[in-house]
Design a protein around this motif. Structure first.
Motif, PDB file in Angstrom:
ATOM      1  N   TYR A 181     -45.182  71.713  -5.946  1.00  9.69           N
ATOM      2  CA  TYR A 181     -44.509  72.006  -7.217  1.00  9.69           C
ATOM      3  C   TYR A 181     -43.319  71.069  -7.436  1.00  9.69           C
ATOM      4  O   TYR A 181     -43.070  70.590  -8.557  1.00  9.69           O
ATOM      5  CB  TYR A 181     -44.043  73.461  -7.250  1.00  9.69           C
ATOM      6  N   MET A 182     -42.566  70.791  -6.375  1.00  9.58           N
ATOM      7  CA  MET A 182     -41.438  69.865  -6.488  1.00  9.58           C
ATOM      8  C   MET A 182     -41.921  68.475  -6.894  1.00  9.58           C
ATOM      9  O   MET A 182     -41.300  67.798  -7.725  1.00  9.58           O
ATOM     10  CB  MET A 182     -40.683  69.796  -5.154  1.00  9.58           C
ATOM     11  N   LEU A 183     -43.036  68.054  -6.316  1.00  3.77           N
ATOM     12  CA  LEU A 183     -43.594  66.742  -6.647  1.00  3.77           C
ATOM     13  C   LEU A 183     -44.024  66.691  -8.112  1.00  3.77           C
ATOM     14  O   LEU A 183     -43.737  65.717  -8.823  1.00  3.77           O
ATOM     15  CB  LEU A 183     -44.786  66.450  -5.737  1.00  3.77           C
ATOM     16  N   PHE A 184     -44.679  67.757  -8.591  1.00  2.41           N
ATOM     17  CA  PHE A 184     -45.110  67.802  -9.992  1.00  2.41           C
ATOM     18  C   PHE A 184     -43.921  67.680 -10.938  1.00  2.41           C
ATOM     19  O   PHE A 184     -43.938  66.893 -11.894  1.00  2.41           O
ATOM     20  CB  PHE A 184     -45.852  69.110 -10.269  1.00  2.41           C
ATOM     21  N   ILE A 185     -42.886  68.465 -10.689  1.00  2.00           N
ATOM     22  CA  ILE A 185     -41.711  68.462 -11.573  1.00  2.00           C
ATOM     23  C   ILE A 185     -40.997  67.113 -11.504  1.00  2.00           C
ATOM     24  O   ILE A 185     -40.549  66.572 -12.523  1.00  2.00           O
ATOM     25  CB  ILE A 185     -40.770  69.621 -11.203  1.00  2.00           C
ATOM     26  N   GLY A 186     -40.892  66.558 -10.296  1.00  2.00           N
ATOM     27  CA  GLY A 186     -40.255  65.251 -10.150  1.00  2.00           C
ATOM     28  C   GLY A 186     -40.989  64.160 -10.903  1.00  2.00           C
ATOM     29  O   GLY A 186     -40.365  63.273 -11.498  1.00  2.00           O
ATOM     30  N   MET A 187     -42.316  64.222 -10.938  1.00  2.00           N
ATOM     31  CA  MET A 187     -43.095  63.223 -11.667  1.00  2.00           C
ATOM     32  C   MET A 187     -42.875  63.336 -13.175  1.00  2.00           C
ATOM     33  O   MET A 187     -42.872  62.322 -13.893  1.00  2.00           O
ATOM     34  CB  MET A 187     -44.575  63.365 -11.323  1.00  2.00           C
ATOM     35  N   LEU A 188     -42.686  64.564 -13.673  1.00  2.00           N
ATOM     36  CA  LEU A 188     -42.365  64.726 -15.092  1.00  2.00           C
ATOM     37  C   LEU A 188     -41.004  64.124 -15.414  1.00  2.00           C
ATOM     38  O   LEU A 188     -40.819  63.468 -16.442  1.00  2.00           O
ATOM     39  CB  LEU A 188     -42.395  66.212 -15.471  1.00  2.00           C
ATOM     40  N   PHE A 189     -40.038  64.334 -14.539  1.00  2.00           N
ATOM     41  CA  PHE A 189     -38.718  63.732 -14.721  1.00  2.00           C
ATOM     42  C   PHE A 189     -38.809  62.204 -14.711  1.00  2.00           C
ATOM     43  O   PHE A 189     -38.105  61.520 -15.460  1.00  2.00           O
ATOM     44  CB  PHE A 189     -37.751  64.191 -13.619  1.00  2.00           C
ATOM     45  N   SER A 190     -39.681  61.684 -13.856  1.00  2.80           N
ATOM     46  CA  SER A 190     -39.775  60.220 -13.735  1.00  2.80           C
ATOM     47  C   SER A 190     -40.288  59.583 -15.021  1.00  2.80           C
ATOM     48  O   SER A 190     -39.972  58.422 -15.306  1.00  2.80           O
ATOM     49  CB  SER A 190     -40.678  59.846 -12.557  1.00  2.80           C
ATOM     50  N   SER A 191     -41.071  60.328 -15.821  1.00  2.00           N
ATOM     51  CA  SER A 191     -41.525  59.793 -17.116  1.00  2.00           C
ATOM     52  C   SER A 191     -40.334  59.559 -18.049  1.00  2.00           C
ATOM     53  O   SER A 191     -40.279  58.568 -18.779  1.00  2.00           O
ATOM     54  CB  SER A 191     -42.516  60.758 -17.773  1.00  2.00           C
ATOM     55  N   VAL A 192     -39.377  60.483 -18.013  1.00  2.00           N
ATOM     56  CA  VAL A 192     -38.165  60.337 -18.826  1.00  2.00           C
ATOM     57  C   VAL A 192     -37.335  59.166 -18.323  1.00  2.00           C
ATOM     58  O   VAL A 192     -36.806  58.357 -19.106  1.00  2.00           O
ATOM     59  CB  VAL A 192     -37.339  61.641 -18.794  1.00  2.00           C
ATOM     60  N   LEU A 193     -37.224  59.041 -17.002  1.00  2.00           N
ATOM     61  CA  LEU A 193     -36.469  57.930 -16.426  1.00  2.00           C
ATOM     62  C   LEU A 193     -37.121  56.592 -16.742  1.00  2.00           C
ATOM     63  O   LEU A 193     -36.433  55.587 -16.932  1.00  2.00           O
ATOM     64  CB  LEU A 193     -36.344  58.113 -14.911  1.00  2.00           C
ATOM     65  N   LEU A 194     -38.460  56.571 -16.807  1.00  2.17           N
ATOM     66  CA  LEU A 194     -39.163  55.337 -17.159  1.00  2.17           C
ATOM     67  C   LEU A 194     -38.793  54.890 -18.557  1.00  2.17           C
ATOM     68  O   LEU A 194     -38.564  53.694 -18.802  1.00  2.17           O
ATOM     69  CB  LEU A 194     -40.676  55.555 -17.051  1.00  2.17           C
ATOM     70  N   PHE A 195     -38.713  55.840 -19.486  1.00  6.15           N
ATOM     71  CA  PHE A 195     -38.337  55.488 -20.857  1.00  6.15           C
ATOM     72  C   PHE A 195     -36.922  54.916 -20.887  1.00  6.15           C
ATOM     73  O   PHE A 195     -36.667  53.892 -21.534  1.00  6.15           O
ATOM     74  CB  PHE A 195     -38.421  56.732 -21.743  1.00  6.15           C
ATOM     75  N   GLY A 196     -36.004  55.558 -20.167  1.00  4.33           N
ATOM     76  CA  GLY A 196     -34.624  55.075 -20.139  1.00  4.33           C
ATOM     77  C   GLY A 196     -34.514  53.704 -19.508  1.00  4.33           C
ATOM     78  O   GLY A 196     -33.806  52.819 -20.026  1.00  4.33           O
TER      79      GLY A 196
END
Length: 490
Positions: free
Chosen positions: A352-367
């Motif tokens: 679950y931590m990995l799933f949530i972290g990957m969603l956050f990384s999509s936002v960081l990719l945009f930034g």
């Protein structure tokens, strides 16, 4: 389950995790934008640094490097027609023409929007449909793989330019060079030297085919070319352009998700398949290859759509989806987590931590993409005469650094000369690359299927999945022939 997700969210929302993801995204974008510096290299080099980290930050760092490098390859593909990664090769078809038209910023923005969209949809697919897609992947054997490759090869028609015949010639040359080296039974083909027994690697062929011919054009046609640097023009993607490209973006994301979930396919094949589909269904199909934003949207959404879905067979079955997830498999094992069905039993909290972290990384990719875009966009202002030696040095250094092999550098230069002659005879390079990438998978799965059936070719149409891909391939061929006949009448 909701409570578990909330607990996992709190565990992920730490400075250490965000620093790991930010470092991975930024590092991946920069490495991906350098020709020859592949995402595989980035993840492999970062692996030793994860030995002393906690499990989740280390996995998130590797995943972020993967995502960042996949997007970063589009930067050099658009600005200097030199794809930083193999999966960005398709982006050059429309990205570089847009840069030549003074719309480099617009192309970079579309690549970023499409990459983030494909990445986010891929992450959602990993979370919600990992198990069904993994089961589908299990049902795909050599006959299904072969028919899938046949269907993917129909993309050649869409990137053949004005002459379908020259496109087919280019694809045949790609299939021919794909046979260099050792086959699955240990026989050697075209082994003129000892080095050639190992075949031709994708990276030197790819970069040689796209980058070196551009440098030779600058040298040979220097008196006929303007040395004025390209103008960036209007960087914004308008609401109408975004709405027009949304269909290609969503289609590409789903193609990337499905093809990424099948072990061994990879983002390059997904990008070209998505591009071909976008061109077939677009109202602006005639503009593809001349600077069409839909083409960039289709390519970038598909190759980034593979990033999350390649984790599906890894997490659900313990089978790496590509080379990079093979490296990640080692990282999981090092930290005491064994991918496969038992992972969801023994390490559900970490999953679950990995799933949530990957969603956050999509936002960081945009930034990260927005922050670096202004810096990278200045590359297009460098005069061609100064750019040529810089690009050549990066290509040679990048290719040599992959395996410390001068043979790869020779392949790079030889493919560059070959690509230049293809340009002189108006033979398109994209069909060659598609066939070269798909060729080994096509041959290997054909021979495996025939071995399973003791030479009976009926195995190639022995399941509903093979019939589906065969029908799609026939449909595309029929549509292509009709379009060619209409052009001939006009």
């Amino acid at each position: 389950m909701l409570n578990d997700l909330l607990v996992a969210f709190q565990a992920v929302a730490t400075i250490e995790n965000f620093l790991s993801m930010a470092a991975g995204i930024w590092g991946g974008v920069i490495i991906g934008a350098i020709p020859g510096m592949t995402g595989t290299m980035a993840v492999t080099l970062a692996l030793p640094f994860t030995f002393y980290m906690q499990p989740i930050p280390s996995i998130l760092l590797l995943v972020a490097l993967y995502k960042g490098s996949t997007y970063g390859g589009s930067v050099s593909a658009i600005l200097i027609k030199t794809p930083g990664t193999a999966s960005a090769a398709c982006t050059t078809l429309d990205g570089y023409p847009l840069a030549q038209q003074g719309k480099a910023g617009k192309a970079l923005n579309m690549a970023l929007y499409s990459s983030c969209t494909g990445d986010f949809i891929s992450n959602l697919s990993l979370i919600f449909i990992a198990a069904p897609l993994a089961l589908l992947a299990l049902r795909i054997g050599p006959p299904e793989y072969f028919m899938l490759m046949i269907f993917a090869l129909t993309t050649v028609a869409g990137v053949s330019g004005r002459s379908l015949l020259l496109g087919l010639v280019s694809a045949c040359l790609g299939l021919l060079l794909a046979t260099v080296g050792e086959d699955m039974y240990g026989s050697f083909r075209f082994d003129l030297t000892v080095d050639m027994q190992s075949g031709l690697a994708v990276a030197p062929v790819l970069i040689g085919l796209f980058a070196i011919p551009e440098l030779l054009k600058i040298i040979v046609f220097r008196n006929n070319q303007s040395h004025k640097p390209m103008q960036l023009g209007d960087n914004r993607v308008t609401r109408d352009e975004l709405r027009r490209s949304l269909k290609a973006m969503l289609k590409g994301s789903m193609i990337g998700v499905v093809m990424g979930a099948i072990p061994g396919i990879g983002p390059s094949a997904a990008a070209f398949s998505s591009y071909g589909e976008a061109q077939r269904s677009s109202k602006n199909r005639e503009n593809f290859g001349k600077g069409e934003l839909e083409g960039i949207a289709a390519s970038e959404s598909a190759n980034n759509g593979c990033c999350g879905s390649t984790m599906i067979p890894l997490l659900a079955l313990g089978v790496p989806g590509d080379v990079i997830t093979g490296v990640m498999l080692g990282a999981f094992m090092i930290h005491g987590m064994t991918p496969g069905p038992m992972l969801f039993e023994n390490n559900l909290h970490e999953v679950y931590m990995l799933f949530i972290g990957m969603l956050f990384s999509s936002v960081l990719l945009f930034g990260a993409g927005k922050a670096t875009m202004r810096f990278f966009s200045h590359i297009s202002r460098i005069p061609p005469g100064l750019m040529a030696p810089i690009v050549l040095a990066l290509c040679v250094f990048g290719i040599f650094s992959i395996s410390n092999s001068m043979y790869d550098v020779i392949v790079l230069l030889a493919m560059g000369i070959f690509g230049f002659f293809m340009f002189l005879f108006a033979i398109p390079a994209a069909p060659f690359l598609i066939a070269f990438i798909l060729g080994p998978m096509l041959e290997e799965n054909l021979r495996r299927a025939l071995a399973l059936s003791r030479g009976d070719p009926s195995i190639l149409v022995s399941s509903p999945i093979t019939w589906l891909f065969a029908s799609l391939a026939i449909f595309v061929v029929v549509v292509t022939i009709r379009q060619q006949l209409k052009k001939a009448k006009v």
